[in-house]
Scaffold this motif. Structure first.
Motif, short mmCIF file in Angstrom:
data_model
loop_
_atom_site.label_atom_id
_atom_site.label_comp_id
_atom_site.label_asym_id
_atom_site.label_seq_id
_atom_site.Cartn_x
_atom_site.Cartn_y
_atom_site.Cartn_z
N ARG A 56 0.97 -1.02 -0.03
CA ARG A 56 0.01 0.02 -0.06
C ARG A 56 0.95 1.07 -0.01
O ARG A 56 2.05 1.21 0.19
N VAL A 57 0.06 2.36 -0.43
CA VAL A 57 1.04 3.51 -0.37
C VAL A 57 1.56 3.89 0.94
O VAL A 57 2.87 4.57 1.16
N GLU A 58 0.90 3.32 2.20
CA GLU A 58 1.29 3.72 3.48
C GLU A 58 2.37 3.00 3.80
O GLU A 58 3.14 3.06 4.82
N ASP A 59 2.89 1.56 3.08
CA ASP A 59 4.11 1.00 3.37
C ASP A 59 5.39 1.75 2.83
O ASP A 59 6.53 1.13 2.89
N ILE A 60 5.32 2.61 1.80
CA ILE A 60 6.56 3.11 1.09
C ILE A 60 7.34 3.93 2.16
O ILE A 60 6.91 4.52 3.27
N ASP A 61 8.76 3.48 2.03
CA ASP A 61 9.66 4.13 3.21
C ASP A 61 10.30 5.39 2.74
O ASP A 61 10.59 6.38 3.52
N HIS A 62 10.42 5.30 1.26
CA HIS A 62 11.35 6.49 0.57
C HIS A 62 10.39 6.74 -0.75
O HIS A 62 10.10 5.74 -1.67
N ILE A 63 10.22 8.00 -1.09
CA ILE A 63 9.67 8.30 -2.44
C ILE A 63 10.64 9.44 -3.08
O ILE A 63 11.22 10.29 -2.52
N ALA A 64 11.23 8.98 -4.37
CA ALA A 64 12.48 9.44 -4.88
C ALA A 64 11.73 9.81 -6.23
O ALA A 64 11.26 9.20 -7.26
N LEU A 65 11.93 11.45 -6.27
CA LEU A 65 11.53 12.00 -7.72
C LEU A 65 12.69 12.43 -8.57
O LEU A 65 13.67 13.02 -7.96
N GLY A 66 12.68 11.99 -9.86
CA GLY A 66 13.89 12.36 -10.53
C GLY A 66 13.90 13.59 -11.15
O GLY A 66 14.50 13.93 -12.34
N ARG A 67 13.66 14.75 -10.21
CA ARG A 67 13.96 15.91 -10.56
C ARG A 67 14.33 16.74 -9.25
O ARG A 67 13.58 16.55 -8.28
N ASP A 68 15.17 17.74 -9.44
CA ASP A 68 15.39 18.80 -8.07
C ASP A 68 15.16 20.27 -8.59
O ASP A 68 16.11 20.76 -9.04
N PRO A 69 13.84 20.84 -8.46
CA PRO A 69 13.94 22.00 -9.13
C PRO A 69 14.95 23.21 -8.49
O PRO A 69 15.31 24.12 -8.83
N LYS A 70 15.42 22.81 -7.38
CA LYS A 70 16.44 23.65 -6.39
C LYS A 70 17.84 23.40 -6.82
O LYS A 70 18.80 24.24 -6.55
N ALA A 71 18.20 22.38 -7.84
CA ALA A 71 19.37 22.12 -8.12
C ALA A 71 20.01 23.37 -9.14
O ALA A 71 19.24 23.66 -9.92
N HIS A 72 21.41 23.49 -8.86
CA HIS A 72 21.88 24.53 -9.87
C HIS A 72 21.03 25.91 -9.79
O HIS A 72 21.09 26.70 -10.90
N LEU A 73 20.35 26.24 -8.66
CA LEU A 73 19.64 27.44 -8.58
C LEU A 73 20.49 28.61 -8.58
O LEU A 73 20.00 29.59 -9.34
N GLY A 74 21.60 28.74 -8.05
CA GLY A 74 22.40 29.81 -8.32
C GLY A 74 23.01 30.00 -9.62
O GLY A 74 22.94 31.25 -10.13
N ASP A 75 23.37 29.10 -10.46
CA ASP A 75 23.40 29.02 -11.99
C ASP A 75 22.30 29.76 -12.75
O ASP A 75 22.52 30.41 -13.59
N LYS A 76 21.20 29.33 -12.39
CA LYS A 76 20.02 29.76 -13.00
C LYS A 76 19.70 31.23 -12.73
O LYS A 76 19.45 32.08 -13.74
N LEU A 77 19.77 31.65 -11.59
CA LEU A 77 19.83 33.02 -11.10
C LEU A 77 20.92 33.90 -11.85
O LEU A 77 20.51 34.91 -12.54
N LEU A 78 21.99 33.44 -12.19
CA LEU A 78 23.14 34.10 -12.48
C LEU A 78 23.01 34.39 -14.03
O LEU A 78 23.19 35.24 -14.69
N TYR A 79 22.59 33.25 -14.74
CA TYR A 79 22.18 33.27 -16.13
C TYR A 79 20.85 34.21 -16.37
O TYR A 79 20.97 35.01 -17.20
N ALA A 80 19.91 34.09 -15.55
CA ALA A 80 18.77 34.89 -15.79
C ALA A 80 19.17 36.32 -15.63
O ALA A 80 18.59 37.44 -16.38
N MET A 81 20.27 36.74 -14.76
CA MET A 81 20.40 38.06 -14.55
C MET A 81 21.62 38.60 -15.38
O MET A 81 21.46 39.79 -15.76
N THR A 82 22.23 37.90 -16.13
CA THR A 82 23.16 38.30 -17.09
C THR A 82 23.01 37.99 -18.44
O THR A 82 23.84 38.50 -19.23
#
Length: 582
Positions: A56-82
């Protein structure tokens, strides 16, 4: 420990479930929704994975999503600003939600009942994990190459034990996958996932436009860079739809037309110049691809390579890795595209994040649903379809004989394949000795472009007899040269350039499919079958009902559903309660 991996809100939405480090179930949402490359949340795939594990969904110990929107956030900000960047470049990075919220909403469960810990795994780390951890290699160079994911298009790593060490990356706006996708659009193939058509077309042309295309992408410093004037993703952006069937807008700028001439309209005549463009795209892609693999070798010194990301599906390039001598052994994740990030995210959490030892070696791809003989017979009676039930001792020789007579056979057995290839459980099988079989297949069933090749399947111990390489490829992810003396024997699976995207079959992994190929070889002297996916302008069939529907609306001659045998127009209608039909 149960770890659920998810790829959501992107093309090829999918789910995969690990139980104590073993993959017990994995599937793409498209197989259940019947929408090709289905995006959105993979609710049906998650439900299947849980059902397969009796959890059941209640039995799951860990959920892993193959995306991390916060990854490389600094690079994104720098690119957007420059730079003059598209307005949506930061979209999602600042508004992500806990995967439990998505999962609860999809399954109709209060997220508070889901006790699992949530993990966002950076896109390319998920790809890398999907390639290395199931490879069976203790240590390897690991490479992920695709369009974009979490602001990165290419990533190199060293895999050792249960850890991945990130060594280098290529970031937005440069992408080898985007180069190939953009030229795919230019050649008149606009749909998500159409890149494989260009790979097949390339064999019909000469790479006489390679110099021009090196202006569009070129090798640089062990990696590459795009000629950004030929693209618009970094300025205007590209419109994308990630619900239902994925769609995206035009990738290239008008400068590409200035360089190559007018683009081809979909379904228009395939002029020779477009064949030359396809050949040149493939040639320049390979130049960059092998530069990236050379860099992986230099960074790691490892004799083995694990590869994933959408560009790993370029089986023409993949088949050249061993002959070039860069690596002694190669593992390519059979679900190398974004569907595989569900599996990879789960593996990354289980091994790299939680420190658990590796327990799973992927030697096959049969992780989808299976259906009982009872279920199949109940369906056939309900649909009032005449059939016979045969033991393998009778069924396999009959099917082999039907194929040798030129019949087209739908072959449905066991668990559905994980990944885009039909590997003998949801396959259409034909005689590769018939030069006209491609025409027959396209007229009766597939109705696809004539330049697209069909694949050969043969026993693993015979691959060196028919191909110039002898390394096993159970996942049909590499193209090998067919031996010149064998090409006339198997013309239906020999492409115009003398190659074939081979599937090697081992008795221990798929005994019935192996037995069928062997029996066909015994009857004909050629232990090779033409194997293509069991579908007709739709995702590969998942259920017996979908297989039966495909059989009835096309002109297949024979359908095998586990032990049930149907032959169009030849099986006598019998009393459905009689022993012959039970």
């Amino acid at each position: 420990m149960l770890v659920l991996g998810i790829n959501a809100y992107h093309g090829d939405a999918s789910a995969a479930l690990l139980v104590d480090g073993q993959l017990v179930a994995a599937a793409e949402e498209e197989r259940f929704s019947r929408i090709k490359h289905c995006a959105g949340f993979p609710r049906l795939a998650v439900e299947y994975c849980l059902e397969a594990a009796g959890a059941r969904v209640e039995d799951i110990d860990h959920i892993a999503l193959g995306r991390d929107p916060k990854a490389h956030l600094g690079d994104k900000l720098l690119y957007a600003m420059t730079r003059r960047s598209p307005a949506g470049i930061l979209k999602g990075a600042l508004g992500s939600r806990d995967p439990k919220v998505h999962l609860g909403a999809a399954l109709g469960v209060d997220p508070k009942r889901i006790r699992a810990a949530s993990h966002n795994v950076e896109h390319h780390r998920a790809h890398l994990a999907s390639a290395f951890f199931p490879s069976g290699f203790d240590e390897a160079a690991v490479v992920s190459i695709d369009g974009f994911g979490d602001f990165v298009s290419t990533m190199w790593a060293r895999g050792r034990g249960n850890k991945l060490e990130i060594l280098r990356r290529v970031s937005f706006p440069h992408s080898l996958g985007l180069f190939y996708s953009g030229l795919t659009q230019y050649l008149g193939f606009p749909k998500f996932g159409d890149e494989y058509k260009v790979m097949g077309l390339a064999a019909y042309g000469q790479p006489e436009l390679s110099d021009k295309l090196r202006q569009v992408v070129s090798v640089k410093d062990g990696a590459f860079e795009l000629g950004l004037e030929y693209f618009q993703h970094h300025t205007k952006g590209i419109a994308m739809t990630w619900e239902g069937e994925p769609r995206y807008g035009t990738i290239n700028s008008e400068r590409l037309v200035d360089l190559l001439g007018p683009a081809r309209s979909p379904k228009s005549r395939m002029e020779d110049r477009f064949k030359a463009v396809a050949a040149s795209v493939q040639a320049v892609f390979e130049e960059v691809y092998f530069e990236l693999l050379t860099t992986a070798k230099h960074l790691t010194g490892a004799p083995r390579l694990a590869l994933a990301g959408g560009c790993a599906y370029n089986s023409v390039a993949a088949g050249k890795i061993r002959p070039k001598g860069l690596f002694d052994d190669v593992f390519i994740q059979p679900a190398a595209g974004d569907a595989g990030t569900a599996f990879g995210a789960a593996l990354y959490v289980y091994h790299h994040a939680l420190g658990n030892p590796r327990r799973f070696h992927q030697t096959h791809s049969y992780f989808g649903p299976a259906f009982s003989q009872e279920t199949i017979e109940e369906l056939l009676r309900k649909e009032q379809v005449p059939f016979e039930v045969l033991p393998d001792a009778d069924l396999i020789p009959r099917v082999a004989r039907a194929i040798s007579e030129g019949k087209v056979v739908g072959w449905f057995q066991g668990r559905m394949e994980w990944g885009p290839r039909a590997l003998g459980n949801r396959s259409i099988l034909c005689d590769p000795r018939r030069a006209d079989i491609k025409d027959i297949m396209n007229e009766r069933i597939k109705r696809r472009e004539m330049f697209r090749p069909f694949a050969p399947a043969l026993p693993v111990e015979r691959v060196g007899d028919y191909f110039e390489q002898s390394a096993p490829d159970p996942f049909m992810v590499k193209v090998y040269k067919v031996r010149p003396e064998r090409r006339a024997e198997i013309p239906a699976v020999t492409h115009v350039d003398g190659t074939g995207r081979v599937q090697t079959v081992a008795a221990q992994e798929n005994p019935r499919y192996y037995a069928l190929i062997q029996e066909f070889g015994r009857q004909t002297g050629t232990p090779v079958l033409l194997n293509t996916s069991f579908n007709a302008s739709e995702p590969i069939v998942c259920t017996p009902k979908e297989a039966l529907d495909c059989f009835l609306r096309t002109k297949m001659d024979v359908l095998v559903l586990e032990q049930a045998y149907l032959e169009r127009g030849q099986v006598p209608r019998v009393d459905q309660s009689s022993p012959a039909a039970s």
